[in-house]
Design an enzyme around this catalytic site. Structure first.
Site, PDB file in Angstrom:
ATOM      1  N   HIS B  74      -9.215   7.920 -28.725  1.00  0.00           N
ATOM      2  CA  HIS B  74      -8.561   7.708 -27.314  1.00  0.00           C
ATOM      3  C   HIS B  74      -9.798   7.643 -26.364  1.00  0.00           C
ATOM      4  O   HIS B  74      -9.595   7.053 -25.176  1.00  0.00           O
ATOM      5  CB  HIS B  74      -7.658   8.531 -26.757  1.00  0.00           C
ATOM      6  CG  HIS B  74      -8.289  10.047 -26.262  1.00  0.00           C
ATOM      7  ND1 HIS B  74      -8.305  11.067 -27.161  1.00  0.00           N
ATOM      8  CD2 HIS B  74      -9.128  10.340 -25.282  1.00  0.00           C
ATOM      9  CE1 HIS B  74      -8.932  12.171 -26.568  1.00  0.00           C
ATOM     10  NE2 HIS B  74      -9.298  11.897 -25.263  1.00  0.00           N
ATOM     11  N   ASP B 105      -5.788  10.360 -33.728  1.00  0.00           N
ATOM     12  CA  ASP B 105      -6.867  10.150 -32.893  1.00  0.00           C
ATOM     13  C   ASP B 105      -8.172  10.213 -33.238  1.00  0.00           C
ATOM     14  O   ASP B 105      -9.199  11.019 -32.621  1.00  0.00           O
ATOM     15  CB  ASP B 105      -6.522  11.560 -31.884  1.00  0.00           C
ATOM     16  CG  ASP B 105      -7.421  11.146 -30.429  1.00  0.00           C
ATOM     17  OD1 ASP B 105      -7.746  10.071 -30.045  1.00  0.00           O
ATOM     18  OD2 ASP B 105      -7.238  12.070 -29.652  1.00  0.00           O
ATOM     19  N   GLY B 186     -14.239  14.244 -21.324  1.00  0.00           N
ATOM     20  CA  GLY B 186     -15.486  13.922 -21.739  1.00  0.00           C
ATOM     21  C   GLY B 186     -15.973  14.605 -22.903  1.00  0.00           C
ATOM     22  O   GLY B 186     -17.003  14.131 -23.556  1.00  0.00           O
ATOM     23  N   ASN B 187     -15.505  15.709 -23.325  1.00  0.00           N
ATOM     24  CA  ASN B 187     -15.978  16.203 -24.468  1.00  0.00           C
ATOM     25  C   ASN B 187     -15.249  15.675 -25.588  1.00  0.00           C
ATOM     26  O   ASN B 187     -15.351  15.901 -26.794  1.00  0.00           O
ATOM     27  CB  ASN B 187     -15.541  17.797 -24.539  1.00  0.00           C
ATOM     28  CG  ASN B 187     -16.578  18.759 -23.917  1.00  0.00           C
ATOM     29  OD1 ASN B 187     -16.357  19.240 -22.779  1.00  0.00           O
ATOM     30  ND2 ASN B 187     -17.642  18.687 -24.701  1.00  0.00           N
ATOM     31  N   SER B 188     -14.257  14.695 -25.311  1.00  0.00           N
ATOM     32  CA  SER B 188     -13.374  14.074 -26.212  1.00  0.00           C
ATOM     33  C   SER B 188     -14.094  13.476 -27.123  1.00  0.00           C
ATOM     34  O   SER B 188     -15.058  12.620 -26.944  1.00  0.00           O
ATOM     35  CB  SER B 188     -12.322  13.351 -25.670  1.00  0.00           C
ATOM     36  OG  SER B 188     -11.214  13.825 -25.113  1.00  0.00           O
ATOM     37  N   LEU B 245       6.366  11.719 -46.512  1.00  0.00           N
ATOM     38  CA  LEU B 245       6.576  12.033 -47.603  1.00  0.00           C
ATOM     39  C   LEU B 245       7.268  11.148 -48.454  1.00  0.00           C
ATOM     40  O   LEU B 245       7.631  11.064 -49.784  1.00  0.00           O
ATOM     41  CB  LEU B 245       6.994  13.645 -47.789  1.00  0.00           C
ATOM     42  CG  LEU B 245       6.263  14.581 -47.359  1.00  0.00           C
ATOM     43  CD1 LEU B 245       7.255  15.911 -47.177  1.00  0.00           C
ATOM     44  CD2 LEU B 245       5.338  15.005 -48.481  1.00  0.00           C
ATOM     45  N   GLY B 246       8.232  10.478 -47.848  1.00  0.00           N
ATOM     46  CA  GLY B 246       9.377   9.560 -48.318  1.00  0.00           C
ATOM     47  C   GLY B 246      10.647  10.470 -48.312  1.00  0.00           C
ATOM     48  O   GLY B 246      11.583   9.910 -48.674  1.00  0.00           O
ATOM     49  N   THR B 248      12.650  13.779 -45.848  1.00  0.00           N
ATOM     50  CA  THR B 248      12.641  14.505 -44.700  1.00  0.00           C
ATOM     51  C   THR B 248      13.341  16.052 -44.868  1.00  0.00           C
ATOM     52  O   THR B 248      13.994  16.181 -45.958  1.00  0.00           O
ATOM     53  CB  THR B 248      13.215  13.814 -43.663  1.00  0.00           C
ATOM     54  OG1 THR B 248      14.706  13.550 -43.748  1.00  0.00           O
ATOM     55  CG2 THR B 248      12.846  12.524 -42.910  1.00  0.00           C
TER      56      THR B 248
END
Lengths: 341, 557
Positions: B74, B105, B186-188, B245-246, B248
């Site tokens: 992001h 992310d 801003g730390n992102s 995983l293929g 659920t």
């Protein structure tokens, strides 16, 4: 010599507190963690959280938390850090501090718990503390609650105004911390010392009426202990149809004693004086609208229902001793039906 | 009385003086010195990242002397392909996007510098505990004009945290670290360090509420372990996906999650059925569906995860190879939405204007920067001893009692096998379906043809790409560079040992849903001055004889 001794003591104190600056959460967490629970109840929509925090205060499963709309349900769910789910119900609530006492259904065994000490916190400003809570409901499942580290910033009187019930006001000496504890779901969490001793409970979210800042504070254990003692007194609550029928209605109260209690909106509506009849016993004794009735005839009353119950049991009395809270102070008022000659 | 007061004041004065002097107790001074040393240690690799116009930005951390730096997706989403990077020494350098992981992310960028750059040392985010001291470095509120990072200090408030995806976004934080060290806008993308100054995670998210977007003691970092697993995949220049995983699972009140649906994507070699109770995954106990997602989210697709299930009274252990959770098109669509969400309100995200030579930037569907995939492919093949010249042919033979018993010829056009199992040929050109010979091998001959094409740089395959590093068949297996080839529905993955560069294994699937052929190469002997495998061991439980061995290899180049 005396001063030198004091000086040494100060230095020793500093040493001790610096030594604690090394975080020792690892050491105390096995002890502290299991005593705290995530509390789930009503809410979850419209910006209302359905979660908060609480902690065990007895081996039998008494849990202390804050009184909030989360508890507006028959049963709440407690989740321990191990992920165990317990059902609990509200035993009583305390309008003075906005606390609620819960009873968890323990499936055998005893609850790891904090002992509530009745002395004001021995911790001093500058001492390291940990705040442990279910803030933002980060810890949903079988996982430990969130821990924040900070220092005890001060002990100061704080006027507590409940956002849940803005009419509840009370000035109390509380613990201020430099950790942001006024987060959703944090209320009911604990502030512990670096040795894991309970210093206080993170109170409901409140902000300064002067600066608008959100307070980061905890209700110290002495206040909690007082409240629990008050709450544990067996309330005189008529449960049968009979006694319910015998309860004086508002008009009867007004005729006999000269005051109106606040309308009973819910079973936990605090016992506020709504109005005082001019020239009545109540007015003569100095009772005022907005007084919060916390004791009737030496019995604590957490709600309109409880106040009515005690008044019922005392319906033949000619004298009635009330303890009310007014602007942060407790005021003793005696209503007297026997007019002095 | 007065004297006492005077003395007391004096005492306070002395106390203050001794604080200023050198008479403080040793412990706090030592702690302070340690903090200062850590701050100095973590500063050089911490970078400030700016969108080219300087309007938005974040933080990052250098993880290689060649200038590769990790940050958040992001942070780079509004930048396009190019960005500016500020170093703590005051330099402002150019950087280019390398790879992105919109679901986790993460993003990898390459900073251009004329000399090696400082880089962070990895710590072990698996062994951290709640209460551990941590440091955050970065560029909150884009504060530092001179790119000196701001340092904040706190403890780990929680581990193994799960943060739900935001609406309309793939972005999900799984198994992340929670800290009370200040993390602000801003730390992102910046680093989370241990007290020893080792990299533990990439900061990227925080819980905010009534005060607006300022820290309230709750920040989250993607774990270093997850970032390390994704690092080579990001270095591939790809748009990296997260995995499924293929199957659920559903949480149950009796504690263990139950397999509630099995999809077509499930690794056919995985022994999992509807109704199985999932006990452990990747060596960790699971008690809820969230636990499962919390683990799966930290591994890139292709990773083999061991799992333990209870079926009736029986305990079973199996391995599942994680599958991509999205198609390329789904990923592209999600990125478009997420990039639009990061752009300032009312503005369309800018189309990347790239002013870089083709060796550093190339566009291609499914890639953030295709140039880096070409680089990685070249790197893997160049260090591999089994690299072949185009058009080369391999002839493996095995004699028994003086007679030719088994023969295997691999060329660009076909693969021919003659031996105890029979005689088979797989042609490079085929009409409908590729050869699945030898029977019940999963298409071993086609697999070898694909591998030959990759190793000889042949042009007959639909595509070849560098995937990243994956463990060799097993969860704890040695990590290998993986080249992936696709050709008319077939998928071949070649594993190259990270240490030696040797081609060590091959995984091949004729088409989706068919149990893959997995072989590990064995019997390495020298041929023409280079080490060549002379056999293989079956790792799928189905190839011919389980293993094969040849005496002789003839390479025609």
């Amino acid at each position: 010599m005396w001063c030198r001794a004091t000086m040494l003591l100060v230095v020793c104190g500093l040493l001790a507190s610096f030594a604690q600056a090394q975080t020792n959460w690892r050491e105390i967490s096995p002890d502290v963690g299991p005593r705290i629970v995530k509390v789930y109840g009503a809410g979850g929509g419209g910006g209302l959280e359905n979660y908060q925090t609480g902690f065990f205060i007895s081996a039998e499963g008494r849990v202390l938390t804050v009184n909030s709309p989360v508890l507006d349900t028959d049963e709440v769910t407690l989740v321990t850090e191990e992920g165990n789910r317990l059902t609990a119900r509200v035993v009583r609530t305390d309008p003075l501090l906005g606390l609620a006492l819960l009873q968890a259904e323990l499936s055998g065994g005893i609850a790891p718990h904090f002992e509530l000490k009745s002395e004001f916190s021995p911790a001093q400003p500058g001492d390291d503390v940990f705040a442990v809570s279910n803030l933002f409901n980060v810890a949903t499942g079988p996982e430990a609650l969130s821990v924040q580290r900070g220092v005890l910033a001060g002990k100061a009187p704080l006027e507590l105004v409940s956002p849940f019930d803005p009419t509840v006001k009370r000035e109390q000496a509380v613990l201020l911390v430099d950790v942001v504890t006024s987060n959703p779901g944090a209320a009911g969490g604990v502030i512990v010392s670096s040795r894991g001793e309970l210093l206080g409970m993170i109170g409901p979210e409140r902000r300064s009426r002067v600066t608008g800042a959100w307070h980061n504070y905890a209700l110290p254990t002495n206040l909690l202990a007082d409240a629990v003692t008050r709450l544990e007194q067996p309330p005189v609550i008529p449960t049968s149809e009979d006694s319910a029928a015998q309860r004086p209605d508002a008009a009867q109260l007004a005729r006999r004693w000269g005051f109106w209690l606040a309308p009973e909106i819910s079973s936990r509506t605090p016992a506020y004086i709504d109005d005082v009849v001019p020239g009545s016993a109540a007015e003569l004794a100095g009772l005022q609208p907005d007084d919060l009735v916390v004791f009737v005839a030496e019995t604590s009353t957490a709600s309109v229902a409880e106040a009515l119950a005690v008044l019922t049991s005392q319906r033949e009395a000619e004298q009635m001793a009330l303890l009310v809270e007014r602007n942060g102070e407790l005021v003793r008022i005696t209503l007297n039906l026997t007019k002095p000659e | 009385m007065k004297g006492a007061v005077g003395y007391w004041l004096l005492a306070v004065g002395l106390g203050a003086a001794s604080f200023a002097g050198s008479e403080l107790p040793a412990q706090p001074l030592a702690s302070e010195a340690e903090r200062i040393a850590t701050a100095a240690r973590i500063t050089p690799a911490t970078i400030a990242i700016f969108e080219p116009s300087g309007e938005s930005g974040g933080s990052g951390v250098l993880v290689s002397p060649e200038g590769l730096a990790l940050t958040n997706f992001h942070v780079v989403a509004p930048c396009g392909a190019q960005m500016k990077v500020g170093l703590p020494d005051g330099r402002l350098l150019d950087a280019v996007i390398v790879g992105i992981d919109p679901g986790g992310d993460l993003a990898l960028i390459k900073v251009f510098a004329d000399a090696p750059l400082p880089s962070a040392t990895w710590g072990d985010s698996d062994t951290v505990q709640v209460g551990d001291e941590v440091f955050v470095a970065g560029n909150p509120f884009l504060l530092a004009e001179d790119f000196q990072p701001s340092i904040s200090h706190g403890i780990l408030s929680g581990i193994h945290r799960y943060q739900y995806p935001a609406a309309d976004s793939l972005l999900e934080y799984t198994d992340c670290l929670q800290t009370d060290a200040a993390i602000n806008p801003g730390n992102s993308g910046g680093p989370l360090y241990s007290a020893a100054g080792e990299l533990l995670g990439i900061n990227g998210r925080a819980s905010f509420e009534k005060r607006g977007r300022v820290n309230v003691g709750i920040g989250y970092a993607i774990s270093g372990r997850q970032a390390q697993r994704y690092l080579s995949h990001l270095a591939s220049g790809r748009i990296v996906d997260h995995a499924t995983l293929g199957f659920t699972v559903q949480s149950t009140s009796w504690r263990r999650p139950i397999v509630s649906a099995v999809s077509e994507e499930l690794d056919p070699a995985t022994d999992v059925q509807l109704g199985d109770e999932l006990l452990t995954l990747a060596g960790r106990e699971v008690v809820s569906a969230n636990d499962v997602q919390n683990i799966v989210g930290t591994y890139p697709p292709g990773w083999p995860l061991p799992l333990k299930v209870r079926r009736g009274q029986e305990l079973r252990e199996t391995t599942v190879k994680l599958q991509p959770a999205h198609t390329t098109a789904q990923l592209a669509e999600a990125i478009k939405k997420m990039t639009a969400a990061e752009a300032p309100p009312g503005e369309q995200p800018k189309e990347a204007k790239v002013e870089l030579p083709a060796e550093w930037f190339a566009k291609q569907a499914g890639f953030a920067n295709y140039a880096f995939n070409l680089r990685e492919r070249k790197r893997v093949l160049e260090r591999c001893e089994q690299k072949l010249k185009p058009g080369s042919a391999l002839h493996f033979t095995l004699s028994e009692d003086g007679e030719l018993a088994t023969s295997l010829k691999i060329s660009s056009d076909r693969v021919e096998y003659r031996g105890p199992a029979g005689e088979f040929t797989a042609e490079a050109t085929f009409a409908d379906r590729p050869s699945s010979a030898p029977p019940s091998s999963g298409g071993l001959l086609m697999a070898l043809w694909c591998a030959h094409q990759v190793l000889s740089g042949g042009d007959k395959l639909d595509s070849v790409e560098y995937l990243g590093e994956l463990p060799l068949f097993e969860f704890e297996g040695a990590e290998c560079d993986v080249l992936r080839a696709e050709h008319r529905g077939m998928v071949a993955e070649l594993y190259f040992a990270e240490l030696t560069g040797e081609w060590v294994a091959l995984e091949f699937s004729l088409s989706a849903g068919i149990r893959p052929c997995r072989i590990e190469l064995t019997d390495f002997h020298e041929v023409n001055g280079r080490q060549w495998p002379h056999g293989w061991r079956d790792r799928s439980g189905r190839a011919m004889d389980g293993s094969q061995h040849f005496e002789h290899l003839d390479i025609q180049e």
